[in-house]
Design an enzyme around this catalytic site. Structure first.
Site, PDB file in Angstrom:
ATOM      1  N   CYS A  73      36.901  30.363  30.795  1.00 38.25           N
ATOM      2  CA  CYS A  73      37.811  30.985  29.069  1.00 38.25           C
ATOM      3  C   CYS A  73      36.704  29.600  27.897  1.00 38.25           C
ATOM      4  CB  CYS A  73      38.571  31.449  29.173  1.00 38.25           C
ATOM      5  SG  CYS A  73      38.173  31.926  27.193  1.00 38.25           S
ATOM      6  N   GLY A  74      36.108  30.344  26.974  1.00 37.83           N
ATOM      7  CA  GLY A  74      35.714  28.715  26.415  1.00 37.83           C
ATOM      8  C   GLY A  74      36.530  28.922  24.884  1.00 37.83           C
ATOM      9  N   HIS A 150      27.509  36.003  33.492  1.00 37.52           N
ATOM     10  CA  HIS A 150      27.245  36.907  31.788  1.00 37.52           C
ATOM     11  C   HIS A 150      25.762  37.219  32.414  1.00 37.52           C
ATOM     12  CE1 HIS A 150      30.033  35.354  29.145  1.00 37.52           C
ATOM     13  NE2 HIS A 150      30.361  34.109  30.047  1.00 37.52           N
ATOM     14  N   ASN A 181      30.331  39.966  32.006  1.00 39.70           N
ATOM     15  CA  ASN A 181      31.042  40.020  30.546  1.00 39.70           C
ATOM     16  C   ASN A 181      29.526  39.915  30.069  1.00 39.70           C
ATOM     17  OD1 ASN A 181      32.518  38.938  30.738  1.00 39.70           O
ATOM     18  ND2 ASN A 181      32.407  36.742  32.050  1.00 39.70           N
ATOM     19  N   GLU A 199      34.208  41.809  26.488  1.00 35.42           N
ATOM     20  CA  GLU A 199      34.110  41.263  27.647  1.00 35.42           C
ATOM     21  C   GLU A 199      35.040  42.132  29.155  1.00 35.42           C
ATOM     22  OE1 GLU A 199      36.850  37.901  26.973  1.00 35.42           O
ATOM     23  OE2 GLU A 199      36.709  37.480  24.997  1.00 35.42           O
ATOM     24  N   CYS A 208      33.757  35.041  21.924  1.00 34.99           N
ATOM     25  CA  CYS A 208      33.844  34.644  23.479  1.00 34.99           C
ATOM     26  C   CYS A 208      32.956  34.265  23.764  1.00 34.99           C
ATOM     27  CB  CYS A 208      33.250  35.947  24.628  1.00 34.99           C
ATOM     28  SG  CYS A 208      33.460  35.516  26.118  1.00 34.99           S
TER      29      CYS A 208
HETATM   30  N1  LIG Z   1      37.608  34.636  26.094  1.00 31.80           N
HETATM   31  C1  LIG Z   1      36.682  34.042  27.120  1.00 31.80           C
HETATM   32  C2  LIG Z   1      36.140  34.897  28.277  1.00 31.80           C
HETATM   33  C3  LIG Z   1      37.426  35.447  29.181  1.00 31.80           C
HETATM   34  C4  LIG Z   1      37.126  35.301  30.487  1.00 31.80           C
HETATM   35  C5  LIG Z   1      35.854  36.580  30.698  1.00 31.80           C
HETATM   36  N2  LIG Z   1      36.663  38.012  30.059  1.00 31.80           N
HETATM   37  C6  LIG Z   1      35.685  36.761  32.013  1.00 31.80           C
HETATM   38  O1  LIG Z   1      36.504  37.566  32.696  1.00 31.80           O
HETATM   39  O2  LIG Z   1      35.202  35.815  32.398  1.00 31.80           O
HETATM   40  C7  LIG Z   1      35.562  32.858  26.281  1.00 31.80           C
HETATM   41  O3  LIG Z   1      36.058  33.099  25.122  1.00 31.80           O
HETATM   42  O4  LIG Z   1      34.895  32.170  27.520  1.00 31.80           O
END
Ligand SMILES: N[C@@H](CCC[C@H](N)C(=O)O)C(=O)O
Length: 264
Positions: A73-74, A150, A181, A199, A208
């Site tokens: 989670c960045g 992603h 994602n 997400e 994100c």
């Molecule tokens: N909000 C996050 C990413 C959180 C995890 C993502 N939803 C997943 O399931 O891989 C960010 O800021 O990177």
């Protein structure tokens, strides 16, 4: 069960951060869902558990609002040095990350992106530069893993895409065995783009961080972007840069909102 927590966010991507560096706290999928619930819990996109590190300053575990535990989670990673009050090395399920305080937030070395189909992961081998797949008007995304999976679609106008309906279709497509994602972006200039993210496990969020890393990496792969760029997300802007050894450096704000206690 009583829970002491910090409410934090990165560009409106909001977190319940539990500092378990000295006293252990148990979180599982059910507890994570209860905490994240915006009606009956505290409410957040992700739950972040900070623990002691053995080979690093701290460790970090991450749950999405739907209770799924994930590796990266960045935006939360930028919150860690702000919470701790100094630069930190962080052990995550995706490897060791280094986060340094900067301005009103932090810069994080998010490591190297992987475009290997196995690493995304995909259900079978495909060209990850342009998956031969389409969902409605969204076609041929780049697939990339930046600690989490992603896809990135470059489109003429991110505001014209119904991401709230296409996002879940793509997230749950069986071609992505660990779900995915979903990012859409349009490039304004080689050093500037606009993007939105659906997400995995949290839906539409204001920002994100890993989505921004993935989108920048995809833009570099396709030669659409310069080695440093500003990415505008619904919640604000992040700066992404590529280091000499191909690592992704993400810079942006991280905000501590309040400290609280809840029975959850
Ligand atoms: N909000 C996050 C990413 C959180 C995890 C993502 N939803 C997943 O399931 O891989 C960010 O800021 O990177």
């Amino acid at each position: 069960m009583s829970l002491r927590f910090h409410k934090m966010h990165g560009l409106g991507n909001d977190f319940v951060v539990v500092d378990a560096r000295t006293d252990p706290v148990a979180i599982d999928a059910d507890r994570a869902r209860a905490i994240a619930d915006r009606h009956t819990g505290i409410g957040c996109d992700q739950i972040i558990l900070i623990g002691p590190g053995s080979d690093t300053d701290v460790s970090m575990r991450i749950w999405n609002a739907d209770g799924s535990e994930v590796a990266a989670c960045g935006n939360a990673t930028r919150c860690v040095p702000v919470l701790v009050g100094r630069d930190v090395s962080i052990r995550t399920a995706a490897g060791i990350l280094h986060a340094a305080l900067e301005g009103d937030g932090a810069t994080v070395d998010m490591g190297k992106p992987s475009f290997d189909w196995n690493a995304i992961p995909l259900a079978y081998a495909m060209d990850t530069r342009a998956l031969p797949l389409a969902w409605g008007e969204l076609a041929n995304p780049v697939a990339v893993n930046v600690g989490n999976p992603h896809v990135v679609f470059f489109v003429p106008d991110v505001h014209a895409v119904p991401l709230e309906t296409l996002g879940p279709d793509i997230e749950y497509d069986l071609v992505f065995p660990e779900r995915i994602n979903v990012n859409i972006a349009h490039v304004l200039a080689p050093d500037h783009l606009v993007m939105r993210t659906w997400e995995r496990g949290a839906g539409l969020t204001r920002a994100c961080g890993t989505g921004a890393c993935a989108t920048f990496a995809a833009g570099r792969l396709l030669d659409l972007l310069a080695p440093s760029a500003r990415l505008d997300l619904p919640g604000g802007s992040l700066r992404l840069a590529e280091s000499g050894d191909g690592h992704l450096l993400m810079s942006g704000p991280a905000t501590h909102v309040f400290t609280g206690e809840a029975s959850l």
